[in-house]
Design a protein around this motif. Structure first.
Motif, PDB file in Angstrom:
ATOM      1  N   ASP A 150       0.824  -1.202   0.000  1.00 15.03           N
ATOM      2  CA  ASP A 150       0.000   0.000   0.000  1.00 15.03           C
ATOM      3  C   ASP A 150       0.862   1.257   0.000  1.00 15.03           C
ATOM      4  O   ASP A 150       2.103   1.192  -0.035  1.00 15.03           O
ATOM      5  CB  ASP A 150      -1.010  -0.006   1.158  1.00 15.03           C
ATOM      6  CG  ASP A 150      -0.370   0.144   2.542  1.00 15.03           C
ATOM      7  OD1 ASP A 150       0.820   0.505   2.640  1.00 15.03           O
ATOM      8  OD2 ASP A 150      -1.077  -0.104   3.541  1.00 15.03           O
ATOM      9  N   ALA A 155      -7.585   2.239   0.396  1.00 15.53           N
ATOM     10  CA  ALA A 155      -7.440   1.045   1.232  1.00 15.53           C
ATOM     11  C   ALA A 155      -6.047   0.991   1.840  1.00 15.53           C
ATOM     12  O   ALA A 155      -5.154   1.775   1.500  1.00 15.53           O
ATOM     13  CB  ALA A 155      -7.705  -0.205   0.403  1.00 15.53           C
ATOM     14  N   VAL A 169      -2.722  -1.940  -3.520  1.00 11.71           N
ATOM     15  CA  VAL A 169      -4.134  -1.790  -3.144  1.00 11.71           C
ATOM     16  C   VAL A 169      -4.627  -0.404  -3.523  1.00 11.71           C
ATOM     17  O   VAL A 169      -3.840   0.525  -3.733  1.00 11.71           O
ATOM     18  CB  VAL A 169      -4.347  -2.052  -1.633  1.00 11.71           C
ATOM     19  CG1 VAL A 169      -3.890  -3.445  -1.239  1.00 11.71           C
ATOM     20  CG2 VAL A 169      -3.637  -0.997  -0.788  1.00 11.71           C
TER      21      VAL A 169
END
Length: 237
Positions: free
Chosen positions: A167, A212, A208
């Motif tokens: 991420d 998120a 992601v």
């Protein structure tokens, strides 16, 4: 007892969130063609080769990639040897039981052991995941980076890290065995708190959505940087 039950519930929720995210990323990767993986791997290698941390590193660890579903690291291994770097690769083995002296709480652990040359790489056999892997008998001729650090020798300068998902905060989701996170913990302890520069490499399908984040617990270690197959890079703040 209530605190124990609450902790168990939290841990199970974390495991379930991770399972769901792995399934989501697996569905994305199922639609990916080999040409895209090849092009994204070339892009990531160029990004890595341009990093000062890579250029200055003399001792690096590189994972050896699976046939599909992740960045191909063969170009990185080739370039590292061409640049005269010392290369270390993962070797997973059964741990010494925790009840013994110096024992480990995990049933299996990952060490980083030396890869001698491109010929050595080409002679490795593939395991059940399709990953080139050293044989146990070859370990007598391979250096173990944590054992070297414990002996007062040089450690690693940089680690190229795989993952299932990443991420924007440089958090990483692995395959669920905890090998890299536990290796980071052991290395951190062996060096009195020092870690090499850690670089995740990712296909763009493994990042992601911006809204998120990777579900993490207190055993999960963030990375310093992530290089993505679409040509972007993410730095930890």
């Amino acid at each position: 007892m209530e605190a124990v039950l609450r902790r168990m519930s939290t841990n199970e929720a974390l495991r379930e969130a991770k399972r769901e995210l792995r399934a989501l990323i697996a569905r994305r990767l199922d639609t990916l063609n080999p040409e895209s993986v090849h092009e994204q791997s070339r892009t990531v290698f160029k990004l890595l080769a341009g990093l000062p941390q890579y250029q200055q590193a003399r001792r690096i660890s590189v994972y050896l990639s699976m046939p599909t579903g992740e960045i191909d690291t063969v170009p990185i291994v080739q370039d590292a040897f061409e640049q005269g770097k010392q290369v270390f690769i993962p070797f997973t083995h059964r741990a010494v039981p925790a009840t013994g002296p110096g024992g480990d709480p995990k049933p299996s652990v990952m060490d980083m052991v030396s890869l001698h040359s491109l010929d050595d790489y080409q002679g490795l056999k593939r395991n059940s995941w399709g990953i080139p892997t050293p044989t146990k008998s070859s370990l007598e001729t391979r250096r173990n980076c944590i054992e070297e650090v414990k002996a007062g020798e040089s450690g690693l300068d940089l680690i190229v890290v795989p993952g299932v998902a990443f991420d924007s905060a440089c958090r990483r989701l692995g395959h669920g065995k905890g090998y890299y996170d536990y290796f980071f913990k052991r290395y951190h302890e062996a060096t009195d708190g020092k870690l090499p520069f850690t670089v995740g490499v990712a296909l763009q399908e493994q990042i992601v959505d911006a809204s998120a984040s990777i579900p993490v617990g207190n055993q999960d270690w963030p990375l310093d940087m992530i290089l993505v197959g679409n040509g972007t890079s993410i730095r930890r703040e």
